[in-house]
Design an enzyme around this catalytic site. Structure first.
Site, mmCIF file in Angstrom:
data_model
loop_
_atom_site.group_PDB
_atom_site.id
_atom_site.type_symbol
_atom_site.label_atom_id
_atom_site.label_comp_id
_atom_site.label_asym_id
_atom_site.label_seq_id
_atom_site.Cartn_x
_atom_site.Cartn_y
_atom_site.Cartn_z
ATOM 1 N N THR A 101 62.964 12.034 -28.156
ATOM 2 C CA THR A 101 61.898 11.034 -28.269
ATOM 3 C C THR A 101 60.776 11.284 -27.265
ATOM 4 O O THR A 101 59.600 11.080 -27.574
ATOM 5 C CB THR A 101 62.440 9.609 -28.086
ATOM 6 O OG1 THR A 101 63.032 9.472 -26.791
ATOM 7 C CG2 THR A 101 63.473 9.279 -29.163
ATOM 8 N N ARG A 119 75.514 29.027 -15.059
ATOM 9 C CA ARG A 119 74.213 28.362 -15.121
ATOM 10 C C ARG A 119 73.069 29.323 -14.847
ATOM 11 O O ARG A 119 71.985 29.188 -15.415
ATOM 12 C CB ARG A 119 74.175 27.201 -14.116
ATOM 13 C CG ARG A 119 75.095 26.045 -14.490
ATOM 14 C CD ARG A 119 75.026 24.936 -13.461
ATOM 15 N NE ARG A 119 75.870 23.814 -13.839
ATOM 16 C CZ ARG A 119 76.587 23.112 -12.978
ATOM 17 N NH1 ARG A 119 76.563 23.433 -11.690
ATOM 18 N NH2 ARG A 119 77.310 22.094 -13.384
ATOM 19 N N MET A 163 70.014 17.887 -20.307
ATOM 20 C CA MET A 163 71.247 17.421 -19.694
ATOM 21 C C MET A 163 72.066 18.554 -19.078
ATOM 22 O O MET A 163 73.292 18.584 -19.172
ATOM 23 C CB MET A 163 72.076 16.651 -20.723
ATOM 24 C CG MET A 163 71.362 15.490 -21.365
ATOM 25 S SD MET A 163 70.699 14.308 -20.153
ATOM 26 C CE MET A 163 72.232 13.632 -19.501
ATOM 27 N N ARG A 164 71.375 19.485 -18.427
ATOM 28 C CA ARG A 164 72.053 20.558 -17.713
ATOM 29 C C ARG A 164 71.475 20.649 -16.309
ATOM 30 O O ARG A 164 70.272 20.425 -16.108
ATOM 31 C CB ARG A 164 71.873 21.918 -18.407
ATOM 32 C CG ARG A 164 72.188 21.933 -19.883
ATOM 33 C CD ARG A 164 73.605 21.542 -20.190
ATOM 34 N NE ARG A 164 74.594 22.404 -19.544
ATOM 35 C CZ ARG A 164 75.896 22.156 -19.546
ATOM 36 N NH1 ARG A 164 76.355 21.072 -20.140
ATOM 37 N NH2 ARG A 164 76.727 22.983 -18.955
ATOM 38 N N ILE A 170 69.903 22.528 -13.374
ATOM 39 C CA ILE A 170 69.141 23.774 -13.300
ATOM 40 C C ILE A 170 69.418 24.482 -11.976
ATOM 41 O O ILE A 170 69.931 23.899 -11.023
ATOM 42 C CB ILE A 170 67.637 23.526 -13.485
ATOM 43 C CG1 ILE A 170 67.094 22.583 -12.404
ATOM 44 C CG2 ILE A 170 67.365 22.968 -14.877
ATOM 45 C CD1 ILE A 170 65.592 22.406 -12.447
ATOM 46 N N HIS A 176 63.413 10.734 -15.466
ATOM 47 C CA HIS A 176 64.742 10.149 -15.242
ATOM 48 C C HIS A 176 64.659 8.639 -15.436
ATOM 49 O O HIS A 176 63.711 8.005 -14.959
ATOM 50 C CB HIS A 176 65.223 10.475 -13.826
ATOM 51 C CG HIS A 176 66.603 9.982 -13.538
ATOM 52 N ND1 HIS A 176 67.727 10.545 -14.108
ATOM 53 C CD2 HIS A 176 67.043 8.963 -12.756
ATOM 54 C CE1 HIS A 176 68.804 9.895 -13.681
ATOM 55 N NE2 HIS A 176 68.409 8.929 -12.866
#
Length: 212
Positions: free
Chosen positions: A35, A88, A113-114, A116, A132
């Site tokens: 969104t 990662r 949603m990872r 960094i 956030h």
């Protein structure tokens, strides 16, 4: 009285007050519904934000963000984090390669949603932005809406900030305050916070471009 409290944005900037001479080349990263990604696409289409989304990167094959990118005819690339066996750095290296391929200048994490790594941050110093759903530095990490409700605070909101190695940290660009109503649930509060996210994300990007 609580029901009458309005949401408000601080600082009180509008996109009209932040004209950009140069078109920003954005790469958006999203994991879910997309969104905020679509809100940015709309702001660009309305000529409120002088930018172009060069590519959407998504890490979940079923992410709704992909459908939104198709709707807006925006290039989209799946980089599935599950293919990197919890490495990662390797994931971020692939992301950097993709962003560089599309000549991206600003990296916009819109529900990414990872966690960094320096690989991404060092490739785009001070040019990685995140949004956030809390008034940072309060309620970092996942389930920020639920954290706010459980803490019993009377207001929460959302924050656009420059990303750093520490999760949900880094210089704050803009925030919106959202009152918490007595009968709020995670769903109702999230819906009102999301409205403010869509308002401040384009402003935060313009502010970053002015400051960095």
């Amino acid at each position: 009285m609580t029901n009458q409290l309005p949401s408000f944005i601080s600082p009180q900037y509008s996109l009209e007050e932040l004209p950009l001479d140069k078109t920003l080349k954005l790469g958006v990263m999203a994991s879910g519904s997309g969104t905020n990604f679509e809100a940015l696409a709309q702001a660009i289409a309305d000529k409120r934000l002088n930018a172009k989304i060069e590519v959407l990167i998504y890490n979940n094959p079923d992410a709704k963000a992909k459908e939104r990118a198709q709707k807006w005819n925006i290039r989209h690339v799946l980089i599935n984090h599950r293919d990197y066996k919890k490495n990662r750095e390797a994931l971020d290296q692939k992301i950097v390669e993709t962003l560089k391929h599309y000549e991206v200048e600003w990296v916009i994490m819109a529900g990414w949603m990872r966690i960094i790594t320096p690989v991404l941050l060092n490739a785009f110093p001070n040019h990685v932005l995140n949004i956030h759903p809390s008034l940072l530095p309060s309620f970092k990490g996942i389930k920020a809406i639920e954290q706010a409700l459980e803490a019993g605070v009377k207001v929460t909101g959302c924050t656009v900030h420059i990303a750093s190695l520490e999760v949900d940290s880094g210089p704050i660009l803009i925030q919106a305050v959202v009152p918490i109503l007595p009968d709020d649930t995670p769903e109702t509060l999230h819906a009102r916070v999301q409205i403010q996210e869509h308002k401040i994300f384009p402003i935060g990007i313009a502010l970053a471009a002015k400051q960095y």
